[in-house]
Design an enzyme around this catalytic site. Structure first.
Site, mmCIF file in Angstrom:
data_model
loop_
_atom_site.group_PDB
_atom_site.id
_atom_site.type_symbol
_atom_site.label_atom_id
_atom_site.label_comp_id
_atom_site.label_asym_id
_atom_site.label_seq_id
_atom_site.Cartn_x
_atom_site.Cartn_y
_atom_site.Cartn_z
ATOM 1 C CE LYS A 211 -3.934 2.126 1.944
ATOM 2 N NZ LYS A 211 -4.761 2.743 3.128
ATOM 3 C CG ASN A 215 -0.972 5.318 1.324
ATOM 4 O OD1 ASN A 215 -1.261 4.460 2.077
ATOM 5 N ND2 ASN A 215 -2.062 5.928 0.854
#
Length: 332
Positions: A211, A215
């Site tokens: 992730k 981000n």
């Protein structure tokens, strides 16, 4: 592990959405810790959640407070705070814990507990003062209580007490130890029973890094440019920068033993389907709030230095977004 009482500590966009889903089931006793106008609205009118494509919102009543000392000790605590908000809340969270209470921490980026029981990085039990000043979280909450959580769910507080979800998301839970424990299964069952899309993993750190590829790139770039995701995706110069940051994330992640399910090219292609949303960092910038810089960018640079992996683009972005944050808060 019976779970009846559940506190959502930090019931903003994502935390509030989870609180609403849990409170929609009669067998859950849900309390939230919130503040400001959002808290006032929840107390007065309840919590309203509009899911993607839903015709009518889910409206629930929950116990709501800005003082966790007014709540009893809980069976489960779920934090919806960002990484830079956790240390000041450590004492309040700790006051909700009893023997056996686990704490699900929904965090973007590198979490304060990251090295706890980590067999791969070669730095097991190293504590990061940048994420946990003075070791308050480590001491008051303890990494042994933590269940890691990576959330793939866009959410926004559209007005106090009202939350909008951008799509049907998912949540990945995992023990820092990698164990598929009975407690992990029990917590996943409670959350799944509230119509949350839950999966569990024996490798939560690799999920964190996967992730972080998005981000660490999209969040600060969106804040620096005020661009929606679709705007970034349509700009070749910005996408070149995004690609370079993602490659740096891959290199640092590889150095600490992470496994990536996607290549940079696959991650970029996946991002094209997100739509015209504001990243959480852009939402915070517009709201005059402190930006979540250290877990997303600062720790990427710090771990790069620890592992002798160069991160020149991320270092530049870190300097720029840190100054942006300073000026934004000065203006508010």
């Amino acid at each position: 592990m019976p779970i009846k009482t559940i506190c959502i500590y930090g019931a903003g966009a994502l935390g509030g959405a989870i609180a609403a889903k849990l409170a929609g089931r009669e067998d859950n006793d849900v309390a939230v810790v919130a503040r400001g106008a959002h808290l006032d609205a929840i107390r007065s009118h309840g919590l309203s959640l509009r899911e993607a494509d839903a015709q009518t919102p889910l409206k629930v009543r929950v116990t709501a407070t800005d003082d966790p000392k007014t709540l009893p000790r809980q069976d489960l605590v779920i934090t919806g705070l960002k990484g830079h908000q956790l240390s000041p809340a450590a004492e309040g969270i700790a006051g909700l814990l009893k023997q056996g209470t686990r704490v699900v921490m929904i965090l973007n980026g590198i979490p304060w507990w990251y090295i706890h029981r980590d067999p791969r990085s070669g730095h097991q039990e190293l504590q990061f003062d940048e994420l946990d000043p003075g070791g308050r979280l480590w001491r008051l909450i303890s990494p042994e209580r933590v269940i890691g959580c990576v959330a793939y769910q866009g959410a926004e507080v559209v007005k106090p007490g009202e939350i909008q979800l951008s799509h049907k998301g998912r949540f990945v839970l995992g023990e820092p130890s990698g164990e598929m424990s009975a407690e992990l299964s029990a917590i996943a069952a409670v959350l799944s029973g509230a119509d949350l899309n839950i999966t569990t993993t024996a490798d939560i750190r690799s999920e964190i890094w996967s992730k972080l590829m998005g981000n660490a790139a999209f969040n600060p770039i969106s804040a620096l440019t005020r661009a929606l995701m679709t705007d970034i995706m349509a700009d070749p110069a910005l996408m070149d920068m995004v690609s370079k940051v993602m490659k740096e994330v891959r290199a640092v992640g590889d150095a600490v033993g992470a496994d990536f399910a996607m290549s940079v090219e696959q991650r970029l292609e996946q991002s094209r389907h997100i739509g015209g949303v504001r990243t959480s960092m852009l939402q915070d910038l517009i709201g005059g709030k402190a930006l979540e810089i250290t877990p997303l960018v600062g720790m990427l640079v710090a771990l790069g230095r620890l592992t002798a992996v160069p991160t020149p683009v991320s270092e530049t972005i870190l300097a720029l977004v840190t100054q942006l944050d300073r000026e934004n808060r000065r203006g508010n």
